[in-house]
Design a protein around this motif. Structure first.
Motif, mmCIF file in Angstrom:
data_model
loop_
_atom_site.group_PDB
_atom_site.id
_atom_site.type_symbol
_atom_site.label_atom_id
_atom_site.label_comp_id
_atom_site.label_asym_id
_atom_site.label_seq_id
_atom_site.Cartn_x
_atom_site.Cartn_y
_atom_site.Cartn_z
ATOM 1 N N MET A 1 38.644 45.080 45.284
ATOM 2 C CA MET A 1 38.222 43.750 44.858
ATOM 3 C C MET A 1 39.082 42.701 45.554
ATOM 4 S SD MET A 1 38.096 42.234 40.923
ATOM 5 C CE MET A 1 37.461 43.764 40.250
ATOM 6 N N GLU A 45 41.879 47.322 40.475
ATOM 7 C CA GLU A 45 41.794 46.866 39.077
ATOM 8 C C GLU A 45 43.160 46.925 38.393
ATOM 9 O OE1 GLU A 45 39.226 46.008 36.956
ATOM 10 O OE2 GLU A 45 37.424 46.384 38.142
ATOM 11 N N TYR A 152 38.555 36.257 41.442
ATOM 12 C CA TYR A 152 38.063 37.395 42.222
ATOM 13 C C TYR A 152 36.712 37.038 42.807
ATOM 14 C CZ TYR A 152 35.669 38.443 37.780
ATOM 15 O OH TYR A 152 34.930 38.355 36.621
ATOM 16 N N GLN A 153 36.417 37.707 43.920
ATOM 17 C CA GLN A 153 35.193 37.377 44.639
ATOM 18 C C GLN A 153 34.071 38.352 44.282
ATOM 19 O OE1 GLN A 153 35.474 37.450 48.993
ATOM 20 N NE2 GLN A 153 34.133 35.664 49.085
ATOM 21 N N LEU A 154 32.901 37.811 44.052
ATOM 22 C CA LEU A 154 31.716 38.644 43.808
ATOM 23 C C LEU A 154 31.097 39.065 45.143
ATOM 24 C CD1 LEU A 154 29.977 36.715 40.865
ATOM 25 C CD2 LEU A 154 31.698 38.541 40.758
ATOM 26 N N SER A 158 30.743 34.399 46.174
ATOM 27 C CA SER A 158 31.232 33.378 45.241
ATOM 28 C C SER A 158 32.434 33.909 44.458
ATOM 29 C CB SER A 158 30.122 32.963 44.281
ATOM 30 O OG SER A 158 29.807 34.023 43.407
ATOM 31 N N TRP A 159 33.164 33.008 43.822
ATOM 32 C CA TRP A 159 34.404 33.357 43.135
ATOM 33 C C TRP A 159 34.307 33.079 41.643
ATOM 34 C CZ3 TRP A 159 38.703 35.373 45.733
ATOM 35 C CH2 TRP A 159 38.605 35.397 47.145
ATOM 36 N N THR A 160 34.838 34.005 40.842
ATOM 37 C CA THR A 160 34.891 33.854 39.388
ATOM 38 C C THR A 160 36.362 33.797 38.975
ATOM 39 O OG1 THR A 160 32.840 35.104 39.051
ATOM 40 C CG2 THR A 160 34.342 34.968 37.179
ATOM 41 N N VAL A 161 36.676 32.939 38.017
ATOM 42 C CA VAL A 161 38.055 32.865 37.533
ATOM 43 C C VAL A 161 38.356 34.063 36.633
ATOM 44 C CG1 VAL A 161 39.665 31.621 36.044
ATOM 45 C CG2 VAL A 161 38.292 30.369 37.702
ATOM 46 N N TYR A 162 39.464 34.764 36.926
ATOM 47 C CA TYR A 162 39.906 35.848 36.061
ATOM 48 C C TYR A 162 40.851 35.307 34.991
ATOM 49 C CZ TYR A 162 41.826 40.332 34.562
ATOM 50 O OH TYR A 162 42.207 41.410 33.810
ATOM 51 N N PHE B 8 32.694 35.572 31.033
ATOM 52 C CA PHE B 8 32.236 36.181 32.283
ATOM 53 C C PHE B 8 32.332 37.693 32.114
ATOM 54 C CE2 PHE B 8 34.067 32.171 34.257
ATOM 55 C CZ PHE B 8 32.836 31.565 34.439
ATOM 56 N N PRO B 9 31.227 38.418 32.259
ATOM 57 C CA PRO B 9 31.330 39.881 32.176
ATOM 58 C C PRO B 9 32.053 40.412 33.417
ATOM 59 C CG PRO B 9 29.111 39.255 32.823
ATOM 60 C CD PRO B 9 29.870 37.966 32.569
ATOM 61 N N SER B 10 32.163 41.730 33.524
ATOM 62 C CA SER B 10 32.867 42.354 34.651
ATOM 63 C C SER B 10 32.232 41.971 35.984
ATOM 64 C CB SER B 10 32.816 43.871 34.506
ATOM 65 O OG SER B 10 31.478 44.306 34.668
ATOM 66 N N LYS B 11 33.015 42.129 37.034
ATOM 67 C CA LYS B 11 32.485 41.880 38.383
ATOM 68 C C LYS B 11 31.205 42.683 38.615
ATOM 69 C CE LYS B 11 33.551 42.420 43.300
ATOM 70 N NZ LYS B 11 32.450 43.345 43.577
ATOM 71 N N GLN B 14 28.325 41.113 36.822
ATOM 72 C CA GLN B 14 27.999 39.847 37.487
ATOM 73 C C GLN B 14 27.228 40.098 38.783
ATOM 74 O OE1 GLN B 14 30.977 36.532 37.531
ATOM 75 N NE2 GLN B 14 32.325 38.017 36.570
ATOM 76 N N PRO B 32 28.913 31.295 37.766
ATOM 77 C CA PRO B 32 28.731 32.756 37.825
ATOM 78 C C PRO B 32 27.961 33.248 36.595
ATOM 79 C CG PRO B 32 31.052 32.146 38.208
ATOM 80 C CD PRO B 32 30.345 30.918 37.671
ATOM 81 N N ARG B 147 38.508 38.278 27.093
ATOM 82 C CA ARG B 147 38.836 36.877 27.372
ATOM 83 C C ARG B 147 37.571 36.030 27.367
ATOM 84 N NH1 ARG B 147 42.049 37.480 32.257
ATOM 85 N NH2 ARG B 147 42.449 39.453 31.255
ATOM 86 N N HIS B 149 36.338 31.649 28.502
ATOM 87 C CA HIS B 149 36.765 30.530 29.330
ATOM 88 C C HIS B 149 36.172 29.204 28.854
ATOM 89 C CE1 HIS B 149 38.157 33.365 32.526
ATOM 90 N NE2 HIS B 149 37.149 34.089 32.085
#
Lengths: 171, 171
Positions: A1, A45, A152-154, A158-162, B8-11, B14, B32, B147, B149
């Motif tokens: 990831m 992970e 992290y990048q999908l 695109s990017w999602t905030v962790y 946001f669910p898991s990568k 998503q 996302p 988590r 957001h």
């Protein structure tokens, strides 16, 4: 990831940046306007959880700080990238240094030039036109930075905030 | 400023959702894939800080919990929205209830039907075609939610994460 670490500036500054990015930045829809603290790097992970602990610890040692941007600049001839230049800030430099020291990864290390990209992947002609018309502009945005984010990048780029890390947050 | 509260669910989930959203969801590039806990509502800068305190407190009272999705569903005839249906979860219901009780805002209150939108604003014909071909599919995604957001919306309609709240986080 693939992970990245960034600061999102205020909504106002993001809106300003997006008014340019809409036309000049192919990444416009992939991530909000940001200051990169650590560019994209591969991680597992398990590592994400370790990094979260490290970043939590780092964030607790920093207090919120001011940033300012007053002009456009460009990375040409290295890259045809136009950006809001972030004025020299010791705190920002230290935060970036600490993060990159504690979270190692492979990849070219550029010197840290804090910026908010507003245009990239421009042809030489486009770059000349756009930067020529913007470079004489002056403005004055100042604001407080009190947090940064691990993303992290999908698969679609695109990017999602962790997670968010607040500077100086009482534990 | 418009705020929203989401999971946001898991990568992986998503990425699955985006493979459909790309074609069927006009909001594909604005946010996302997510489970909405509280839909967009107006708030002032001061309120954001109050909400952050409230959400921190709420998150500390919840432990991470499991969610599962096993089929597509649709809000038609109310809306031509197709989504991954999230299986009944008491913890998720309680989290959503608590957030909406503690952070009040105006607006229509729908019953909470937890879901991840994969298509919306479809014409009746599109909806029939797409949902008709998807509805018989079964799958089995299970994962842990640890988590949620708080987001704000930029002028271009896209969303930026303001803060992350970890469930059951030791203080």
């Amino acid at each position: 990831m693939k992970l990245g670490i960034v600061i999102f500036p205020s909504k106002n500054l993001q809106d300003q940046a997006n008014s340019f990015r809409k036309r000049y930045d192919p990444n416009y829809s992939l991530i909000p306007p940001h200051i990169t603290l650590k560019a994209g790097f591969e991680a597992t992970e398990e590592q994400i959880k370790q990094f979260t602990d490290v970043l939590n610890e780092i964030s607790s040692h920093f207090e919120p700080f001011q940033i300012a941007t007053r002009k456009f600049s460009s990375f040409k001839p290295v890259n045809n990238v136009i950006y809001f230049k972030i004025e020299e800030s010791n705190m920002l430099n230290e935060l970036q240094f600490e993060i990159n020291k504690r979270i190692e990864s492979e990849g070219t290390e550029y010197a840290f030039v804090p910026h908010i990209t507003i245009g990239q992947q421009l042809s030489n002609d486009e770059h000349s036109d756009v930067y020529g018309s913007l470079r004489m502009n002056q403005f004055n945005y100042e604001e407080t930075i009190d947090r940064f984010h691990l993303l992290y990048q999908l698969e679609n780029g695109s990017w999602t905030v962790y997670e968010t890390f607040r500077l100086g947050k009482e534990k």
